[in-house]
Write a protein that holds these residues in place. Structure first.
Motif, PDB file in Angstrom:
ATOM      1  N   LEU A 118      49.309  14.083  17.511  1.00  0.00           N
ATOM      2  CA  LEU A 118      49.661  14.176  16.087  1.00  0.00           C
ATOM      3  C   LEU A 118      48.537  13.620  15.219  1.00  0.00           C
ATOM      4  O   LEU A 118      48.307  14.078  14.107  1.00  0.00           O
ATOM      5  N   ARG A 122      44.513  19.553  14.388  1.00  0.00           N
ATOM      6  CA  ARG A 122      44.179  20.180  13.109  1.00  0.00           C
ATOM      7  C   ARG A 122      45.267  19.851  12.102  1.00  0.00           C
ATOM      8  O   ARG A 122      46.462  19.931  12.434  1.00  0.00           O
ATOM      9  N   ASN A 123      44.895  19.456  10.909  1.00  0.00           N
ATOM     10  CA  ASN A 123      45.831  19.003   9.881  1.00  0.00           C
ATOM     11  C   ASN A 123      46.630  17.789  10.333  1.00  0.00           C
ATOM     12  O   ASN A 123      47.705  17.516   9.821  1.00  0.00           O
ATOM     13  N   LYS A 324      60.450  12.667   6.242  1.00  0.00           N
ATOM     14  CA  LYS A 324      61.564  13.536   5.891  1.00  0.00           C
ATOM     15  C   LYS A 324      61.287  14.947   6.397  1.00  0.00           C
ATOM     16  O   LYS A 324      62.085  15.530   7.107  1.00  0.00           O
ATOM     17  N   LEU A 325      60.156  15.493   6.006  1.00  0.00           N
ATOM     18  CA  LEU A 325      59.778  16.831   6.439  1.00  0.00           C
ATOM     19  C   LEU A 325      58.426  16.776   7.127  1.00  0.00           C
ATOM     20  O   LEU A 325      57.456  16.296   6.566  1.00  0.00           O
ATOM     21  N   ARG A 326      58.385  17.272   8.341  1.00  0.00           N
ATOM     22  CA  ARG A 326      57.147  17.188   9.094  1.00  0.00           C
ATOM     23  C   ARG A 326      56.079  18.114   8.522  1.00  0.00           C
ATOM     24  O   ARG A 326      54.898  17.862   8.660  1.00  0.00           O
ATOM     25  N   GLY A 327      56.546  19.170   7.883  1.00  0.00           N
ATOM     26  CA  GLY A 327      55.599  20.121   7.329  1.00  0.00           C
ATOM     27  C   GLY A 327      54.873  19.588   6.102  1.00  0.00           C
ATOM     28  O   GLY A 327      53.839  20.120   5.715  1.00  0.00           O
ATOM     29  N   VAL A 328      55.417  18.530   5.490  1.00  0.00           N
ATOM     30  CA  VAL A 328      54.808  17.994   4.275  1.00  0.00           C
ATOM     31  C   VAL A 328      53.672  17.027   4.623  1.00  0.00           C
ATOM     32  O   VAL A 328      52.657  16.975   3.947  1.00  0.00           O
TER      33      VAL A 328
ATOM     34  N   ASN B 151      53.869  29.334   9.430  1.00  0.00           N
ATOM     35  CA  ASN B 151      53.881  28.237   8.471  1.00  0.00           C
ATOM     36  C   ASN B 151      53.610  28.821   7.082  1.00  0.00           C
ATOM     37  O   ASN B 151      52.546  29.394   6.840  1.00  0.00           O
ATOM     38  N   LYS B 153      52.960  27.442   4.320  1.00  0.00           N
ATOM     39  CA  LYS B 153      51.893  26.818   3.543  1.00  0.00           C
ATOM     40  C   LYS B 153      50.530  27.386   3.930  1.00  0.00           C
ATOM     41  O   LYS B 153      49.612  27.444   3.120  1.00  0.00           O
ATOM     42  N   VAL B 225      53.249  24.374  14.599  1.00  0.00           N
ATOM     43  CA  VAL B 225      53.257  25.273  13.446  1.00  0.00           C
ATOM     44  C   VAL B 225      53.924  24.592  12.254  1.00  0.00           C
ATOM     45  O   VAL B 225      53.493  24.732  11.115  1.00  0.00           O
ATOM     46  N   ILE B 226      54.971  23.806  12.518  1.00  0.00           N
ATOM     47  CA  ILE B 226      55.611  23.056  11.446  1.00  0.00           C
ATOM     48  C   ILE B 226      54.633  22.047  10.853  1.00  0.00           C
ATOM     49  O   ILE B 226      54.510  21.914   9.637  1.00  0.00           O
ATOM     50  N   THR B 227      53.889  21.335  11.715  1.00  0.00           N
ATOM     51  CA  THR B 227      52.974  20.309  11.207  1.00  0.00           C
ATOM     52  C   THR B 227      51.664  20.888  10.705  1.00  0.00           C
ATOM     53  O   THR B 227      50.860  20.166  10.134  1.00  0.00           O
ATOM     54  N   GLY B 228      51.420  22.162  10.944  1.00  0.00           N
ATOM     55  CA  GLY B 228      50.216  22.784  10.412  1.00  0.00           C
ATOM     56  C   GLY B 228      49.018  22.752  11.347  1.00  0.00           C
ATOM     57  O   GLY B 228      47.919  23.125  10.955  1.00  0.00           O
ATOM     58  N   ALA B 229      49.226  22.282  12.584  1.00  0.00           N
ATOM     59  CA  ALA B 229      48.116  22.300  13.534  1.00  0.00           C
ATOM     60  C   ALA B 229      47.802  23.734  13.949  1.00  0.00           C
ATOM     61  O   ALA B 229      46.663  24.084  14.241  1.00  0.00           O
ATOM     62  N   GLY B 248      64.296  22.440   5.267  1.00  0.00           N
ATOM     63  CA  GLY B 248      63.290  22.407   4.213  1.00  0.00           C
ATOM     64  C   GLY B 248      61.860  22.461   4.717  1.00  0.00           C
ATOM     65  O   GLY B 248      60.920  22.314   3.946  1.00  0.00           O
ATOM     66  N   GLU B 249      61.678  22.630   6.032  1.00  0.00           N
ATOM     67  CA  GLU B 249      60.320  22.714   6.563  1.00  0.00           C
ATOM     68  C   GLU B 249      59.649  24.003   6.068  1.00  0.00           C
ATOM     69  O   GLU B 249      60.315  25.021   5.870  1.00  0.00           O
ATOM     70  N   PRO B 250      58.329  23.972   5.866  1.00  0.00           N
ATOM     71  CA  PRO B 250      57.616  25.144   5.350  1.00  0.00           C
ATOM     72  C   PRO B 250      57.426  26.190   6.452  1.00  0.00           C
ATOM     73  O   PRO B 250      56.326  26.352   6.984  1.00  0.00           O
TER      74      PRO B 250
END
Lengths: 557, 344
Positions: A118, A122-123, A324-328, B151, B153, B225-229, B248-250
C-alpha cells in the motif's frame, strides 16, 4: 540402588517424550507421506518422485533456497549491531525497547507485506505524500524488495537469540583479551564469534527455515512480482481447486529434506563450538559506556531500523484502518473511527475472534513451553542417539511448512479409527498451535541450557541439595530467560497464526487472524487492518506486562 | 549424574502435566461425545461449509436457525478452501451442505458421486434451469456475472470490450483474478475458451504481452483498482463492485458487448451427511423468498427466475457468451495450467 531408580526415571522420561513426539509430530507427517505414495487407492512408492520430475520444481526450489539465504544474511546484518548495542553497551538499560522491537515479528507477515504494498504501489501512500518518489517506488517491486520485507519481519527473532548469547558471554573473557592488548575487532573475532557461533547457527538456521516455510509474504508480495517459492506452490496444490495432496506432499518432502540437511550441518557446528558460558565464579557483564558520538550513532541506527520496520508498515496499516473510502486516499476529511467502534463492540464477531485468539494463544504457549523445556532438558548436548531423535522430532514442526503439518494433523486426528474425538474442537486448535511452535521453546531453552556450567549443579549437590531443590533453585531460575523467551515467542506467533487456523478451526469459530483474512477476502480492508492494529496492540501490552516479571530486568536495572 | 537428578524431577513434572492435560483433554472430548448422542435424538444440528459473501452467509445462518431451531455450524472460505477441507476430511466427513461459488466444482462433486439427490426441493422448479442440476444434485441459489471494472477517477473513457484492453493505452494498468483462486475467474476463462475454441488463448496471450497483472482472488484483483494502483480489472466480479460503489468508492463496471459469463453459485447436500433432513430444510431455505431477497440485497443475481435483481443489471440484460459447462468442467484443470504458464 538410588542410581538405578534415577536411571529408570531418565529412561522413562525419554520414553514418554519420545512417545509424545511420535504421536504429535511423526505420525501426522507419516500420514502425509502415506497419502503421497498411496494415490488413487494403490500403493505407488514412486508417485512423489514422478510428481517432482513432472513439475518445474528445480527453479522453484532454487528460488526458495536463494530467498532463504538472502534473508538470513540480511537479518544477520540488521540484528548483530542491535544485539550488541543492547547486550554490551550502557544502552542495555533501555531493554524495555525489546517489546517494541518485537512488533515487526508480531505483525502477521501478510499484513506487513500488505502495508508495504500500500505504501509503495502506484498512487500509494508514499506517492501521495511525496509525488516525486515515483522514481524510487517502481524499483521496490523486485526480489530485493521481497528480501527487505521478509528480513524486516524476521530480524527481531534473530536479535533476541543473539542478545541472549552476547549477554551470556562473560566479561572475564573479554577483559582477559583487553588486558593482553586485544583490539575490539580482535576481541570480536577471537572471542565473541567462536563463543556465539553455535547459538547463532541455531538462530540463523531458524531464520532460514522460517523464510522458506513462510507463506504470507510470497503469497502477497511474491505473487505480485512473479517470484514463486515452494510454500506458495504447496499452498496452491492444497487449497485451490483442483486439490492435489500428492503433489503438495511431494513438494513438502523436498522442503523437509533440505531443512533436515541444514539441521544436520547446524548440529555439527553446535557440537564443535559449544562452550559452557555461565560459570559458578564471579562472572560479570562488561558494559561499555558509549561516547557521545557513538551514542548518537547507536540511537540513529535503532531509530532508523524501527522507523523502517515498524514506521512504514504501520503507517500504512493505521491509515488504511482509519480510511472512510479507500479510493480517496490520504486526506484529513477521509478519517473515520467507525471500524474500531464496530470492531470493539462487545459480543460482536470481531470481539469474539479477538478473545478466542488471546485465550488460545495463552493456553497453547503455556503447554508448548512446558513440553518444550522438558524436551530441551532431555536433549542436552544431543550425545546419544535417542537424544538426537528427540531433538530432530521436536524441531520438525519448524522444518515443515505449517500448512503441511496441519494437513497431517487433520488426516491423523480425523481418521475414523481415532478414539479421541479431538477434531473440530477447541482442543485441536490448542494442540496444533502448541506443536507448531514447540521448536521455539526447545531452541531457546536448549541454547540457554547448553551454556550452563556443570559446576553449578555439582556445587548444589556438594552442598547437599536434592535434585528437586537443585532444579528449583539453580536450574529453573537460570533457564527462566529461555523459558520466558519461548513463551513470549509462542504466544506472539500463535496470536497471529493464519494458515493452520484457516484449516483447523471448528466451524463457527474465528481468531483475529482468520477474521482479518476474511475481511480482506470480503473487501473490508479497513476493518481487517483495524483488527491487525488492535491485536498487535493487545499483544504488545500483554508482553509488556509479562516482561515486568522478567527476573533479568531487575538485574539489568 | 547431576543431570539425571533434573531429568527425574522433570519426568515427575511431566507425569503431573500429563495427568493435567489428559484431564483437560477429557473434558471437551466428553462434551463432544455427549453432543452427537444428544443430537441424534433431537437432530438439531447442521454443518455447512459456505463460500462468501460472508455477511450473506451469516444472515442465512441466523435466519435458518431462527426458523427451524437447528444449530448451524458454519465454516467459511473460498471454494478452493472448502474443497481442500473436504478432501482432508474425506475419511471422516463432517459436512452436510456445501455452498460453493463455482458451478464446475459442484459438477465435479456430482460426477464423483458425492452429492445427494434432492429432487423435491421446494421452489426448485423456479430456479433458472441452466444454472442448476436437473437431477437435483446441486442448486444455484445465486450467481454473479463478470465484467470490466474500472476506477472512475483514473478512467474517463472505459474500454468497451475485452479486446480493447490489449491496446497500448492500457499497458501495465490492468489486473486479472487468478483462475486458480477465483472460481468465477476460472468460469470466465473456460467459458470464453469453450466459446472461441483454441483461438481464445490469443486474448490471454495478448493480455500478458500488455502487462496485465495476475492478482489473487477477486478482492485482491479489485483492491488495487479501488486504491488507484491499477485502473481496470478484467473479469471482475460484479456484486463486489456494486457493493464498493454503493459505499462510495470511485469504481464502476460494464459488461462487454461481445458477451461475458455468468458464474452460478451452487449448494449441494453431501451423501455422507448425517443430518439429511436438516440439510434438505436448508436447501429449501436457500430457495425461499426470504433468502432470495437477501441474495438480491447483496447485489448478487437471484437463482430463481421470479425474483428481481436489485439495483443492477438482471441476468437477461447481460450480454452472454454461449458456453459449454460440460466442456468447462472437464477442461478446467488444463486451462488453469496453461493460463498459469502464460502468466508466469
Amino acid at each position: 540402588m538410588q542410581q538405578m531408580i534415577v536411571m529408570d526415571y531418565k529412561k522413562l522420561g525419554m520414553f514418554l517424550a519420545l512417545l509424545l513426539l511420535i504421536i504429535l509430530i511423526a505420525i501426522p507427517l507419516f500420514c502425509i507421506f502415506f497419502t503421497s505414495i498411496y494415490p488413487n487407492q494403490t500403493l505407488n512408492l514412486l508417485a512423489p518422485l514422478r510428481t517432482l520430475s513432472e513439475s518445474n520444481l528445480s527453479e522453484v526450489f532454487w528460488h526458495t533456497i536463494w530467498l532463504g539465504f538472502c534473508v538470513m544474511l540480511t537479518t544477520t546484518v540488521l540484528a548483530v549491531p542491535l544485539a550488541w548495542i543492547f547486550a554490551k553497551t550502557d544502552l542495555c538499560r533501555h531493554n524495555g525497547l525489546d517489546i517494541v522491537l518485537m512488533i515487526p515479528f508480531m505483525t502477521p507477515p501478510y499484513i506487513g507485506s500488505m502495508g508495504w504494498i500500500l505504501f509503495m504501489q502506484r498512487n500509494g501512500y508514499l506517492e501521495q505524500l511525496v509525488p516525486a518518489a515515483k522514481i524510487v517506488t517502481t524499483f521496490f517491486f523486485s526480489f530485493g524488495g521481497m528480501v527487505a520485507i521478509m528480513s524486516l519481519h524476521l530480524y527481531p527473532f534473530l536479535y533476541l537469540i543473539l542478545r541472549n548469547i552476547f549477554v551470556q558471554i562473560s566479561g572475564n573473557k573479554e577483559a582477559a583479551a583487553i588486558v593482553h592488548g586485544g583490539s575490539f575487532l580482535y576481541n570480536f573475532r577471537r572471542i565473541v564469534i567462536p563463543l556465539a557461533l553455535s547459538g547463532y547457527a541455531m538462530g540463523a538456521l531458524l531464520v532460514f527455515v522460517k523464510t522458506i516455510a513462510e507463506f504470507g509474504t510470497p503469497a502477497t508480495f511474491g505473487r505480485k512480482i512473479g517470484y514463486f517459492v515452494m510454500t506458495s506452490e504447496i499452498h496452491q496444490y492444497i487449497s485451490h481447486w483442483p486439490i492435489d495432496f500428492g503433489k503438495a506432499t511431494a513438494l513438502a518432502s523436498v522442503l523437509l529434506s533440505a531443512c533436515l540437511i541444514l539441521w544436520y550441518i547446524q548440529s555439527l557446528i553446535c557440537q564443535r563450538f559449544s562452550y559452557p558460558l555461565i560459570g559458578g565464579r564471579d562472572s560479570f557483564r562488561r558494559i561499555s559506556v558509549l561516547k557521545n558520538g557513538q551514542r548518537l550513532f547507536a540511537w540513529l541506527y535503532i531509530g532508523g531500523l524501527l522507523g523502517v520496520s515498524i514506521g512504514i508498515p504501520y503507517f500504512s496499516i493505521l491509515s488504511a484502518s482509519l480510511m472512510k473510502l479507500r479510493g480517496v486516499g490520504l486526506a484529513w476529511n477521509n478519517i473515520t473511527f467507525q471500524y474500531y467502534i464496530a470492531l470493539l463492540t462487545w459480543g460482536s464477531n470481531s470481539m469474539n475472534a479477538l478473545m478466542n485468539s488471546l485465550g488460545l494463544s495463552i493456553v497453547a504457549a503455556t503447554i508448548s513451553v512446558i513440553l518444550g523445556t522438558y524436551c530441551a532438558l532431555l536433549i542436552g548436548n544431543s550425545k546419544t542417539r535417542l537424544q538426537r531423535i528427540i531433538d530432530l522430532l521436536s524441531l520438525l514442526p519448524n522444518a515443515v511448512p505449517g500448512i503441511v503439518l496441519v494437513v497431517g494433523f487433520i488426516l491423523f486426528w480425523n481418521s475414523p479409527s481415532m478414539p479421541i474425538p479431538l477434531y473440530n474442537t477447541y482442543g485441536m486448535v490448542v494442540l496444533t498451535y502448541a506443536v507448531l511452535f514447540l521448536p521455539y521453546t526447545v531452541q531457546y531453552v536448549k541454547t540457554n541450557y547448553s551454556q550452563l556450567n556443570l559446576s553449578l549443579f555439582q556445587a548444589g549437590q556438594v552442598c547437599g541439595g536434592t535434585p528437586v531443590y537443585i532444579l528449583r533453585r539453580i536450574l529453573l531460575p537460570l533457564l527462566v530467560p529461555g523459558i520466558l523467551a519461548g513463551w513470549m515467542m509462542t504466544f506472539t506467533i500463535s496470536i497471529r497464526e493464519l494458515v493452520a487456523s484457516l484449516l483447523i478451526l471448528p466451524p463457527d469459530m474465528e481468531t483475529s487472524a482468520t477474521f482479518i483474512f476474511s475481511q480482506f477476502e470480503q473487501g473490508n480492508v479497513a476493518l481487517g487492518m483495524a483488527m491487525a492494529v488492535v491485536s498487535v496492540g493487545l499483544t504488545t501490552i500483554l508482553l509488556l506486562a509479562v516482561n515486568q516479571f522478567h527476573p533479568a530486568r531487575k538485574q539489568n536495572g | 549424574m547431576k543431570i539425571r537428578g533434573f531429568i527425574k524431577s522433570c519426568t515427575l513434572l511431566l507425569l503431573i502435566v500429563f495427568a493435567g492435560t489428559t484431564l483437560a483433554g477429557c473434558s471437551p472430548s466428553t462434551k463432544t461425545e455427549n453432543a452427537p448422542a444428544a443430537q441424534t435424538q433431537s437432530s438439531g444440528k447442521l454443518v455447512v461449509y459456505s463460500a462468501g459473501p460472508k455477511k450473506l452467509a451469516e444472515k442465512i445462518q441466523k435466519g435458518f436457525e431462527a426458523k427451524t431451531g437447528v444449530k448451524v455450524e458454519m465454516f467459511q472460505g473460498t471454494t478452493g478452501k472448502i474443497l481442500s477441507r473436504m478432501e482432508a476430511e474425506k475419511t471422516n466427513p463432517v459436512v452436510d451442505v456445501v455452498v460453493l461459488a463455482s458451478l464446475p466444482a459442484a459438477q465435479g462433486l456430482k460426477n464423483s458421486g458425492q452429492t445427494l439427490e434432492y429432487k423435491t426441493a421446494k421452489n426448485a422448479d423456479k430456479l433458472i434451469s441452466d444454472w442448476s442440476d436437473k437431477d437435483g444434485n446441486f442448486f444455484a441459489y445465486s450467481a454473479s456475472a463478470l465484467g470490466i471494472v474500472y476506477n472512475t477517477k483514473l478512467v474517463t473513457k472505459p474500454p468497451k470490450d475485452w479486446s480493447d484492453l490489449t491496446n497500448p493505452e492500457w499497458q501495465g494498468k490492468v489486473t486479472i483474478p487468478d483462475p486458480a483462486q477465483s472460481g468465477s475467474a476460472l468460469d470466465f476463462i473456460t467459458g470464453y475458451l469453450s466459446n472461441k475454441g483454441e483461438s481464445g488463448w490469443q486474448l490471454f496471450e495478448q493480455f500478458k504481452q500488455n502487462d496485465v497483472t495476475l492478482a489473487g482472488a477477486n478482492q485482491e484483483a479489485l483492491d488495487p483498482v479501488i486504491t488507484g494502483a491499477k485502473s481496470v480489472v478484467v473479469a471482475g466480479v460484479d456484486y463486489m463492485t456494486y457493493q464498493a460503489k454503493a459505499k462510495g468508492e470511485p469504481i464502476d463496471m460494464l459488461y462487454p458487448s461481445s458477451g461475458t459469463v455468468i458464474s452460478p453459485r451452487p449448494a449441494a447436500i453431501m451423501k455422507t451427511s448425517k443430518n439429511v433432513d436438516n440439510a434438505k430444510a436448508f436447501i429449501d431455505y436457500l430457495l425461499s423468498d426470504e433468502v432470495q431477497k437477501m441474495v438480491a440485497d447483496t447485489y448478487l443475481l437471484p437463482g430463481r427466475n421470479d425474483i428481481k435483481a436489485k439495483d443492477r443489471a438482471s441476468a437477461d440484460q447481460i450480454p452472454l457468451l454461449k458456453v459449454d459447462w460440460a466442456w468447462m468442467n472437464t477442461n478446467g484443470n488444463a486451462a488453469i495450467k496453461k493460463f498459469t504458464q502464460i502468466f508466469e
